[in-house]
Design a protein around this motif. Structure first.
Motif, mmCIF file in Angstrom:
data_model
loop_
_atom_site.group_PDB
_atom_site.id
_atom_site.type_symbol
_atom_site.label_atom_id
_atom_site.label_comp_id
_atom_site.label_asym_id
_atom_site.label_seq_id
_atom_site.Cartn_x
_atom_site.Cartn_y
_atom_site.Cartn_z
ATOM 1 N N SER A 21 42.655 0.224 30.363
ATOM 2 C CA SER A 21 42.256 -0.508 31.568
ATOM 3 C C SER A 21 43.417 -0.627 32.551
ATOM 4 N N ALA A 22 44.607 -0.922 32.034
ATOM 5 C CA ALA A 22 45.779 -1.077 32.905
ATOM 6 C C ALA A 22 46.155 0.234 33.578
ATOM 7 N N LEU A 23 46.190 1.320 32.800
ATOM 8 C CA LEU A 23 46.582 2.617 33.355
ATOM 9 C C LEU A 23 45.523 3.160 34.304
ATOM 10 N N LEU A 24 44.250 2.964 33.952
ATOM 11 C CA LEU A 24 43.165 3.413 34.822
ATOM 12 C C LEU A 24 43.209 2.671 36.159
ATOM 13 N N THR A 25 43.436 1.373 36.100
ATOM 14 C CA THR A 25 43.515 0.580 37.323
ATOM 15 C C THR A 25 44.705 1.015 38.167
ATOM 16 N N GLN A 26 45.846 1.257 37.516
ATOM 17 C CA GLN A 26 47.010 1.724 38.269
ATOM 18 C C GLN A 26 46.742 3.084 38.918
ATOM 19 N N ASN A 27 46.048 3.968 38.211
ATOM 20 C CA ASN A 27 45.704 5.272 38.792
ATOM 21 C C ASN A 27 44.843 5.107 40.037
ATOM 22 N N LEU A 28 43.864 4.191 39.965
ATOM 23 C CA LEU A 28 42.996 3.938 41.118
ATOM 24 C C LEU A 28 43.808 3.423 42.303
ATOM 25 N N VAL A 29 44.718 2.498 42.023
ATOM 26 C CA VAL A 29 45.555 1.924 43.074
ATOM 27 C C VAL A 29 46.443 3.000 43.698
ATOM 28 N N THR A 30 47.029 3.839 42.858
ATOM 29 C CA THR A 30 47.920 4.890 43.351
ATOM 30 C C THR A 30 47.166 5.878 44.240
ATOM 31 N N ARG A 31 45.972 6.286 43.776
ATOM 32 C CA ARG A 31 45.175 7.249 44.547
ATOM 33 C C ARG A 31 44.763 6.691 45.906
ATOM 34 N N ASN A 32 44.621 5.386 45.976
ATOM 35 C CA ASN A 32 44.162 4.760 47.213
ATOM 36 C C ASN A 32 45.293 4.079 47.989
ATOM 37 N N SER A 33 46.544 4.376 47.596
ATOM 38 C CA SER A 33 47.719 3.791 48.260
ATOM 39 C C SER A 33 47.579 2.278 48.376
ATOM 40 N N HIS A 211 38.840 -4.561 44.961
ATOM 41 C CA HIS A 211 38.201 -3.747 43.942
ATOM 42 C C HIS A 211 38.564 -4.289 42.557
ATOM 43 N N VAL A 212 37.566 -4.757 41.829
ATOM 44 C CA VAL A 212 37.784 -5.293 40.484
ATOM 45 C C VAL A 212 37.520 -4.194 39.469
ATOM 46 N N SER A 213 38.594 -3.775 38.794
ATOM 47 C CA SER A 213 38.488 -2.758 37.749
ATOM 48 C C SER A 213 38.595 -3.444 36.394
ATOM 49 N N ARG A 214 37.581 -3.268 35.537
ATOM 50 C CA ARG A 214 37.575 -3.926 34.226
ATOM 51 C C ARG A 214 36.548 -3.269 33.327
ATOM 52 N N GLY A 215 36.583 -3.622 32.035
ATOM 53 C CA GLY A 215 35.668 -3.030 31.071
ATOM 54 C C GLY A 215 34.222 -3.366 31.364
ATOM 55 N N ASN A 216 33.314 -2.439 31.023
ATOM 56 C CA ASN A 216 31.907 -2.684 31.357
ATOM 57 C C ASN A 216 31.202 -3.643 30.392
ATOM 58 N N ASP A 217 31.960 -4.217 29.445
ATOM 59 C CA ASP A 217 31.403 -5.319 28.663
ATOM 60 C C ASP A 217 31.270 -6.574 29.517
ATOM 61 N N LEU A 218 31.880 -6.567 30.697
ATOM 62 C CA LEU A 218 31.783 -7.702 31.616
ATOM 63 C C LEU A 218 30.791 -7.456 32.752
ATOM 64 N N PHE A 219 30.081 -6.346 32.699
ATOM 65 C CA PHE A 219 29.156 -6.017 33.787
ATOM 66 C C PHE A 219 28.111 -7.117 33.976
ATOM 67 N N TYR A 220 27.542 -7.603 32.875
ATOM 68 C CA TYR A 220 26.430 -8.546 32.989
ATOM 69 C C TYR A 220 26.853 -9.985 33.275
#
Length: 281
Positions: A21-33, A211-220
């Protein structure tokens, strides 16, 4: 502007699920400056420890996760949550409740052990008409009054990731769905005057998260946060829920179930390149 956050709780050691989750979120942030905030969700004072918090920082630094400001610690923001609670009190949207200890415990932590259909124990509204004082009691949101206040039957958010049942794009939930799934949920525990739901909603607004990036166990539980955003006049962010990292038996990794920690993997000689390979990053 793209602003996201990683929000671990210092109730145990980080594991591969947190790393993903941490690395994926950082990747999203980096790609979007964009900007990445770190938030320490430490309102559960009975389980959070300074040692676990310190290890969070060490593990994230080892993983190469870089945040852009001083971490927000929820335990230091209680006055802000109390102010938001007061706004809901002033609008007549809450009530005091004498509930069980199990209800109190559930109000403290992220409800990320829900079934994929969002099912959970539904509060029957026992205290709704008792007119109990809020002092020394848990506080619940009155969903019927909230619906009347908002003058709408629906709440909406945009899912840019993927929910547990492949949800994506515009999401619309009836407030009646919340009533059936959860009933009037706790928004403030009697001893600390907040809950997971209220705290994260206020934090996202305070940190200007887009943009809230988190596991989909929190979707509901996202509709819970969205209705609080509506009631508190906060902007609703875009949600990017991601799949969970699971063990060989297909179960979600969890601290409580003894998932191997990042610290243990580091100590056994696993390097960051291997971690990224395991996670598909």
């Amino acid at each position: 502007m793209f602003v996201s956050r990683f929000a671990p709780s210092p109730t145990g050691l980080l594991h591969l699920g947190h790393a993903y989750s941490a690395l994926l979120t950082q990747n999203l942030v980096t790609r979007n400056s964009g900007t990445l905030h770190l938030r320490i969700e430490d309102i559960d004072i009975t389980r959070c420890t300074p040692d676990f918090e310190k290890q969070i920082y060490r593990d994230l630094e080892w993983l190469g996760v870089q945040w852009d400001s001083t971490p927000l610690r929820q335990s230091e923001a209680l006055s802000i949550y109390i102010n938001s609670l007061k706004q809901l009190v002033d609008k007549g949207l809450v009530y005091g409740c004498d509930c069980t200890r199990s209800d109190i415990k559930k109000a403290l932590s992220a409800p990320n052990n829900l079934a994929n259909d969002g099912s959970t124990v539904v509060y029957p509204g026992t205290c709704r008409e008792k007119n109990l004082s809020l002092d020394g009691r848990n506080v619940r949101l009155n969903l019927l009054k909230s619906k009347n206040y908002l003058e709408t039957e629906y709440i909406n958010f945009f899912e840019q990731g993927i929910g547990p049942n492949k949800e994506n794009g515009d999401q619309t939930f009836e407030i009646g769905w919340l009533e059936k799934r959860y009933g009037d949920f706790i928004i403030a525990r009697k001893d600390i005057r907040t809950s997971y739901h209220l705290a994260v909603t206020v934090d996202d607004a305070q940190q200007k998260v887009t943009h809230v990036s988190r596991g989909n166990d929190l979707f509901y539980v996202t509709p819970i946060h969205v209705i609080l955003q509506y009631l508190l006049n906060f902007k609703t962010p875009v949600y990017i829920h991601h799949p969970l990292i699971k063990d060989k038996n297909g179960n979600k990794l969890a601290k409580s179930k003894g998932a191997e920690s990042i610290l243990s993997m580091r100590n056994s000689g696993t390097n960051i390149k291997e971690i990224r390979s395991i996670l598909g990053l």
